[in-house]
Enzyme design. Structure first.
Site, short mmCIF file in Angstrom:
data_model
loop_
_atom_site.label_atom_id
_atom_site.label_comp_id
_atom_site.label_asym_id
_atom_site.label_seq_id
_atom_site.Cartn_x
_atom_site.Cartn_y
_atom_site.Cartn_z
N ASN A 1 -2.04 2.30 5.80
CA ASN A 1 -1.12 1.20 5.47
C ASN A 1 -0.89 0.42 6.75
O ASN A 1 -0.76 1.03 7.82
CB ASN A 1 0.24 1.73 5.00
CG ASN A 1 0.18 2.34 3.63
OD1 ASN A 1 -0.86 2.34 2.99
ND2 ASN A 1 1.31 2.88 3.18
N GLY A 2 -0.77 -0.89 6.64
CA GLY A 2 -0.53 -1.71 7.83
C GLY A 2 -1.68 -2.67 8.04
O GLY A 2 -2.51 -2.86 7.14
N LYS B 1 14.33 -15.07 -9.13
CA LYS B 1 14.10 -13.99 -10.10
C LYS B 1 13.26 -14.52 -11.26
O LYS B 1 12.33 -13.87 -11.71
CB LYS B 1 15.46 -13.49 -10.61
CG LYS B 1 15.48 -12.09 -11.07
CD LYS B 1 15.75 -11.08 -9.96
CE LYS B 1 14.91 -11.25 -8.75
NZ LYS B 1 15.44 -10.67 -7.54
N GLU C 1 18.83 -17.55 -5.91
CA GLU C 1 18.41 -16.22 -6.35
C GLU C 1 18.00 -16.25 -7.83
O GLU C 1 17.02 -15.61 -8.23
CB GLU C 1 19.53 -15.21 -6.09
CG GLU C 1 19.33 -13.83 -6.65
CD GLU C 1 17.95 -13.22 -6.38
OE1 GLU C 1 17.27 -13.62 -5.44
OE2 GLU C 1 17.54 -12.34 -7.17
N TRP D 1 -2.95 -2.71 -1.58
CA TRP D 1 -2.53 -4.09 -1.88
C TRP D 1 -3.33 -4.95 -0.91
O TRP D 1 -3.12 -4.87 0.30
CB TRP D 1 -1.04 -4.22 -1.64
CG TRP D 1 -0.42 -5.51 -2.06
CD1 TRP D 1 -0.03 -5.87 -3.32
CD2 TRP D 1 -0.08 -6.61 -1.20
NE1 TRP D 1 0.52 -7.12 -3.30
CE2 TRP D 1 0.51 -7.60 -2.01
CE3 TRP D 1 -0.22 -6.86 0.17
CZ2 TRP D 1 0.95 -8.81 -1.50
CZ3 TRP D 1 0.22 -8.06 0.68
CH2 TRP D 1 0.80 -9.02 -0.16
N LYS E 1 6.66 -4.30 -3.65
CA LYS E 1 8.08 -3.95 -3.56
C LYS E 1 8.56 -4.00 -2.12
O LYS E 1 9.66 -4.45 -1.85
CB LYS E 1 8.29 -2.55 -4.15
CG LYS E 1 9.74 -2.10 -4.14
CD LYS E 1 10.58 -2.95 -5.07
CE LYS E 1 12.06 -2.63 -5.01
NZ LYS E 1 12.87 -3.73 -5.57
N CYS F 1 0.82 -1.22 0.00
CA CYS F 1 0.00 0.00 0.00
C CYS F 1 0.85 1.26 0.00
O CYS F 1 1.96 1.28 0.53
CB CYS F 1 -0.88 0.02 1.23
SG CYS F 1 -1.93 -1.43 1.37
N ARG G 1 5.33 -0.07 -6.11
CA ARG G 1 5.31 -0.84 -4.87
C ARG G 1 4.38 -2.04 -4.95
O ARG G 1 4.42 -2.91 -4.08
CB ARG G 1 4.87 0.06 -3.71
CG ARG G 1 5.79 1.24 -3.51
CD ARG G 1 5.32 2.08 -2.36
NE ARG G 1 5.52 1.38 -1.10
CZ ARG G 1 6.62 1.46 -0.37
NH1 ARG G 1 7.61 2.20 -0.78
NH2 ARG G 1 6.73 0.82 0.76
N GLU H 1 9.53 -15.17 -10.17
CA GLU H 1 8.80 -13.95 -9.81
C GLU H 1 8.21 -13.24 -11.02
O GLU H 1 7.11 -12.73 -10.96
CB GLU H 1 9.78 -12.94 -9.19
CG GLU H 1 9.95 -13.02 -7.72
CD GLU H 1 10.87 -11.90 -7.24
OE1 GLU H 1 10.44 -11.17 -6.36
OE2 GLU H 1 12.00 -11.76 -7.75
N HIS I 1 20.01 -37.38 -5.32
CA HIS I 1 19.27 -37.87 -4.16
C HIS I 1 17.76 -37.71 -4.34
O HIS I 1 17.01 -37.83 -3.38
CB HIS I 1 19.73 -37.15 -2.89
CG HIS I 1 21.16 -37.42 -2.56
ND1 HIS I 1 21.63 -38.66 -2.19
CD2 HIS I 1 22.25 -36.60 -2.59
CE1 HIS I 1 22.94 -38.60 -1.98
NE2 HIS I 1 23.34 -37.36 -2.23
C1 F6R Z 1 12.83 -10.46 -4.86
C2 F6R Z 1 12.57 -9.48 -3.87
C3 F6R Z 1 12.13 -9.91 -2.50
C4 F6R Z 1 12.86 -9.06 -1.45
C5 F6R Z 1 12.29 -9.32 -0.05
C6 F6R Z 1 12.99 -8.48 1.00
O1 F6R Z 1 13.17 -9.88 -6.09
O2 F6R Z 1 12.71 -8.33 -4.12
O3 F6R Z 1 12.31 -11.26 -2.26
O4 F6R Z 1 14.22 -9.36 -1.50
O5 F6R Z 1 10.92 -9.02 -0.03
O6 F6R Z 1 12.86 -7.13 0.74
P1 F6R Z 1 13.83 -6.06 1.37
O7 F6R Z 1 15.17 -6.27 0.80
O8 F6R Z 1 13.25 -4.74 1.01
O9 F6R Z 1 13.82 -6.30 2.85
#
Ligand code: F6R
Length: 612
Positions: free
Chosen positions: A103-104, A490, A486, A77, A607, A2, A27, A493, A509
């Site tokens: 927000n929250g 990526k 990672e 959101w 985000k 949000c 976001r 996602e 295994h």
């Molecule tokens: C993946 C991604 C998320 C963040 C996670 C932590 O691309 O962006 O997995 O890494 O939500 O976010 P931060 O780094 O803001 O604490």
């Protein structure tokens, strides 16, 4: 997640709010809305417009004339209640007097809702937020000021909030409150702004006031005054934020993710400036607030982060073990806090976060501190909650990251870990010569990232092929395993394809059973002491008909173990994972582009995850 924006001043509020909401789109959200006060219209002292979908859908729904110079806006959101217009913010009290954006999460919303319903209040949404509008209106009806009404209403709330509240009877002000969700004020010339993220107001001002948990503020065109529940004034001063509108523009790139991947050579160079100490073969990290003597007393390091930050944390832990030779491991911050962790005074806790607002990570910080531990942060967002609450830290200086899928901030995190590992190493047994070796390696990274990015075309071709697979593996060993994790993260996602990471050694295994021509693998095969074993594992995949895209170093003889080969330049073995990760960013990006997905705004994701 949000987003909040608010305006009070001489301008028409609606365009300022819409522009602010557009800047918050990155976001992640599913609906948007604004409320604007117009004291000149006694028939309609306020207008609320909300829409499911994008900010442009909200814009289309706005009436041609939406007059008023005080307003609040929100991108939602969904947490409580489906994404829909009726659940979008602002929410309004039954008497139409109060409008609220939030927000929250309000944990006790069910109790509050049923109490309100028992009192005959008709609830018009499924949200937790709506109760706040009714609670504030009820207090106002008793004759309280808006400030006191908000204070009394939030006294009944259990949970986290950043709130902005309007009262149609005092249209020259916005009252805000913060507890556990970010909120700031923007100071303009004869006008004021409210925002959950500086991006929302960067076009108007760089002077911001960061509110703390427990703060309330009354915001008018002339300024603000902040206070606490105990009514005393708090002396919150404005600081200058280092953010420009240009940094939030695409600058010729098709997507922010592409822009951010390509910014890395320059941003890493900037991050390293002034932080490498050739004289002593170490790093300069004054912000840690820990002298060599303090650092020396730590016998263990525990890294905490979420999602990709946790995977980088795994990389970081292995750098710390390699360079400082003290035990180090990483754990998801989201799990840590709930298992009643044993906090040891001899352990250095390191939290890592791009946004500095991830609720799970923030709560992990508080858990460590409550139990007397020392916690430092590797954080990108300057002035964020985590940055302010940790005992010390290292700013990552990656600049703003707009794409939901993180790339450059993760690279900066891994370099932050290299600097920390170097610092810890040099107070333990890492020699001066080895310190200098790591420094030279770090200095080479910006140029080497640029070399990798120059090979983008070949990566795009490999990504296009991978994009047609319904499912794929990313495999790597030891230092290469977090790279694989990672890479898979990526890919899934932003492509919505199933991508799963395994330690290469684990394939036989179990997961090898899944290998077929329909399931390709991306294999991380650096030129290290495991190279032969990694090649053998790749051959085992090939023998079962699976394609292998190898991310490897020049000179590694893969033979027929790989169907395609992506090379990254060699650095020091401890730092190689930083570079091995870069091609996985481009693989995910180009696969998503090939599939026509909304690269910067993947579905269901936000985000910055400010709820638990
Ligand atoms: C993946 C991604 C998320 C963040 C996670 C932590 O691309 O962006 O997995 O890494 O939500 O976010 P931060 O780094 O803001 O604490």
């Amino acid at each position: 997640m949000c987003g909040i924006v608010g305006y009070v001043g001489p301008q028409q509020a609606a365009p300022v709010l819409v522009e602010g909401l557009t800047r918050l789109e990155y976001r992640g959200y599913d609906s948007a809305g604004v409320a604007v006060l117009n004291p000149r219209s006694s028939a309609n002292p306020s207008r609320v417009v909300r829409a499911q979908g994008r900010v442009r859908d909200l814009e289309a729904a706005l009436p041609a004339r939406l007059a008023g110079t005080t307003g609040i806006g929100h991108t939602r959101w969904a947490t409580h209640g489906e994404p829909s217009e009726r659940n979008a913010h602002p929410h309004t009290s039954a008497d139409g007097r109060v409008h609220v954006v939030h927000n929250g999460i309000i944990d006790n919303f069910a109790t509050l809702r049923s109490r309100l319903a028992d009192d005959g209040v008709e609830l018009t949404s499924d949200t937790d937020t709506e109760v706040v509008a009714h609670l504030v209106a009820r207090e106002l009806a008793t004759g309280l000021s808006l400030e006191d009404a908000v204070r009394t209403a939030v006294g009944q709330i259990v949970g986290t909030y950043a709130l902005a509240v309007l009262d149609t009877q005092t249209p020259e002000r916005i009252v805000v409150a913060r507890n556990g969700s970010p909120l700031l004020l923007g100071v303009g010339d004869g006008e004021m702004f409210v925002a959950s993220d500086p991006a929302a107001i960067v076009r108007h001002t760089s002077q911001v006031v960061l509110l703390d948990d427990g703060d309330f503020a009354t915001v008018t065109a002339d300024g603000f005054h902040s206070f606490t529940d105990g009514e005393e004034r708090t002396a919150r001063a404005a600081v200058t934020i280092d953010l420009t509108v240009e940094e939030l523009e695409l600058d010729g790139h098709e997507h922010f993710m592409h822009k951010e991947i390509h910014e890395q050579p320059e941003s890493v160079e900037r991050m390293l400036t002034g932080r490498l100490d050739d004289r002593f073969g170490t790093a300069k990290l004054a912000g840690l607030n820990l002298e060599p003597r303090d650092l020396r007393r730590f016998e263990r390091v525990k890294v905490l982060g979420c999602g990709s930050a946790y995977y980088v944390g795994q990389l970081g832990a292995s750098m710390i073990e390699d360079l400082a030779r003290i035990p180090a491991d990483a754990e998801p911050a989201s799990e840590f806090r709930y298992r009643n962790p044993i906090i040891e005074p001899s352990t250095l806790y390191v939290v890592v976060s791009q946004s500095g607002e991830t609720a799970d990570t923030l709560f992990a910080v508080r858990e460590v501190q409550r139990k007397g531990g020392t916690v430092v942060g590797l954080v990108n967002a300057v002035g964020s909650s985590i940055a302010r609450e940790v005992d010390g830290g290292v700013y990552l200086h990656a600049g703003p990251e707009v794409a939901v899928a993180s790339t450059k901030a993760l690279t900066h995190m891994s370099i932050g870990f290299a600097l920390l590992a170097l610092t810890l190493g040099r107070v333990h047994d890492l020699s001066f010569a080895d310190g200098r070796r790591i420094i030279a390696g770090l200095r080479a990274i910006p140029g080497q990232i640029a070399e990798i990015l120059a090979g983008e075309e070949a990566l795009a071709a490999a990504a296009k092929e991978l994009s047609t697979a319904p499912s794929l593996f990313f495999v790597g060993r030891v230092r290469g395993y977090p790279v694989a994790r990672e890479g898979a993260q990526k890919f899934k996602e932003i492509t919505y394809r199933h991508a799963e990471a395994y330690p290469t050694s684990e394939l036989k295994h179990g997961p090898l059973a899944l290998i077929s021509p329909e399931l390709p693998s991306v294999a991380i095969i650096p030129d290290d002491d495991l190279v032969e074993r990694n090649i053998t594992a790749a051959q085992e995949i090939r023998a079962r008909g699976g394609a292998v895209v190898a991310i490897t170093h020049p000179g590694v003889e893969l033979g027929d173990a790989a169907t395609s080969r992506i090379e990254v330049p060699r650095n020091e073995v401890e730092l190689d994972p930083i570079l091995l990760t870069i091609p996985t960013q481009l693989l995910g990006y180009h696969a998503a582009v090939a599939l026509g997905e909304d690269v910067d705004r993947p579905r269901n994701l936000a985000k910055s995850v400010t709820v638990e």
